[in-house]
Each structure stands twice: as C-alpha cells, then as structure tokens.
Design an enzyme around this catalytic site. Structure first.
Site, PDB file in Angstrom:
ATOM      1  N   TYR A  24      77.649  88.447  64.100  1.00 25.54           N
ATOM      2  CA  TYR A  24      76.371  87.282  64.252  1.00 25.54           C
ATOM      3  C   TYR A  24      76.704  86.178  63.461  1.00 25.54           C
ATOM      4  CZ  TYR A  24      74.375  89.777  68.010  1.00 25.54           C
ATOM      5  OH  TYR A  24      73.597  90.088  69.702  1.00 25.54           O
ATOM      6  N   ASN A  76      70.434  79.927  74.778  1.00 22.62           N
ATOM      7  CA  ASN A  76      71.443  81.067  74.537  1.00 22.62           C
ATOM      8  C   ASN A  76      69.620  81.988  74.656  1.00 22.62           C
ATOM      9  OD1 ASN A  76      71.617  83.567  73.133  1.00 22.62           O
ATOM     10  ND2 ASN A  76      72.790  82.536  71.304  1.00 22.62           N
ATOM     11  N   HIS A 102      75.719  82.756  74.149  1.00 24.95           N
ATOM     12  CA  HIS A 102      76.106  83.374  73.363  1.00 24.95           C
ATOM     13  C   HIS A 102      77.297  83.613  72.088  1.00 24.95           C
ATOM     14  CE1 HIS A 102      73.714  84.903  76.300  1.00 24.95           C
ATOM     15  NE2 HIS A 102      74.880  84.466  77.401  1.00 24.95           N
ATOM     16  N   VAL A 103      76.343  83.734  70.765  1.00 23.86           N
ATOM     17  CA  VAL A 103      77.646  83.895  70.024  1.00 23.86           C
ATOM     18  C   VAL A 103      78.731  84.947  69.421  1.00 23.86           C
ATOM     19  CG1 VAL A 103      77.136  84.183  67.042  1.00 23.86           C
ATOM     20  CG2 VAL A 103      75.098  82.945  67.939  1.00 23.86           C
ATOM     21  N   SER A 104      78.208  85.893  70.362  1.00 19.14           N
ATOM     22  CA  SER A 104      79.154  86.744  70.804  1.00 19.14           C
ATOM     23  C   SER A 104      80.081  87.023  71.953  1.00 19.14           C
ATOM     24  CB  SER A 104      78.758  88.294  69.955  1.00 19.14           C
ATOM     25  OG  SER A 104      77.921  88.616  71.179  1.00 19.14           O
ATOM     26  N   ARG A 113      75.169  94.787  78.282  1.00 22.12           N
ATOM     27  CA  ARG A 113      75.349  93.045  77.649  1.00 22.12           C
ATOM     28  C   ARG A 113      76.206  92.563  79.166  1.00 22.12           C
ATOM     29  NH1 ARG A 113      72.852  92.675  73.215  1.00 22.12           N
ATOM     30  NH2 ARG A 113      73.419  94.731  71.463  1.00 22.12           N
TER      31      ARG A 113
END
Length: 151
Positions: A24, A76, A102-104, A113
């Site tokens: 992250y 998010n 989403h950050v990732s 996921r």
C-alpha cells in the site's frame, strides 16, 4: 454553488502508511486526503473525505450525500469490496455516479479479491496505481463524469 465530490475510504484505510507498506505504500490517509483537498480546489470542486471501518456508517454517509446534493462519489471500499451488498445497494439507491478505487492491483492478489460488488455499477474502476489512483479518480470525477453544473 460548486460541484461536489465525496471521497469514501472503507475499513483499514486509516492504516495507510503503516499497514503492509510493500503493498500500500508509505503515504498516510491524512496525506491522501490533504492532496485530494488541494487537487479539488484546483479543479473548482468541493471535496469531503470520510473514512470508516463500519459498514453502517458508510451506508449512512452515502445516503446523506444524496440529501446534501453530492454530485459524485469516489469510493475505496477496502475489504467491503468483496462482501458488501449493502453498500452496493446504498450506492444504487442514491443514484450518485461513483468511481471504485483500490490502491493495490486487486486482480494480482488473492483470488477472493478478484470479485467486486461494485465494479459492474461504477462509472470507472481504478486499481493498482498506488495512492496516485486517488488523483486519477478525482480528476476523472471532476472533469469527465457527467456532473451537472449547479446554479
């Protein structure tokens, strides 16, 4: 009255900068929110940031957004991405266009996921850009979404 964007961050995003920085990054949620506020001012939109680890609080804030005339939502949903039909229903119920963020890169992570309850209804979905994804999402919401001008 300027156009408005609501930035919602779900569970554990308050731990940005300390939680799994290899995934992250090192920027904190406060860093992200400050940059988002600065960016919004340069785009002539207002931005309110909200974070909660509680599903019901997020639903309440989405419903309040409709009453308060919010034009777009950048969300998010964190772990609620894969579990929350209730947040999905709230977003659909208010009819405010939203960007999923989403950050990732969730598609390069664990199989659970890969499924999102939001993507099929989002105007756009941004993932894997790190915290730069917030910049991209806010710019998209401000410049490209069909946000009506307020009189």
């Amino acid at each position: 009255m300027p156009r408005s964007i609501l930035l919602i961050n779900g569970p554990n995003l308050n731990l940005l900068g300390t939680r799994e920085p290899d995934i992250y990054g090192s920027a904190t949620l406060a860093d992200v929110e400050a940059a988002a506020q600065q960016q919004a001012s340069t785009l002539s939109v207002t931005l309110e940031a909200f974070q909660s680890n509680h599903e019901g609080a997020i639903i309440d804030r989405i419903q309040a957004a409709a009453r308060n005339g919010v034009d777009a939502i950048v969300i998010n949903p964190g772990g609620f991405t894969h579990t929350s039909v209730a947040i999905r229903d709230a977003l659909l119920g208010v009819g405010i266009p939203f960007v999923e963020l989403h950050v990732s890169n969730v598609h390069a992570r664990e199989p659970f996921r890969h499924h999102s309850y939001f993507t099929d209804k989002a105007i756009a979905m941004i993932c894997g850009l790190g915290v730069y994804g917030y910049t991209a999402a806010i710019e998209f919401a401000a410049k490209h979404m069909k946000i009506k001008e307020k009189l």
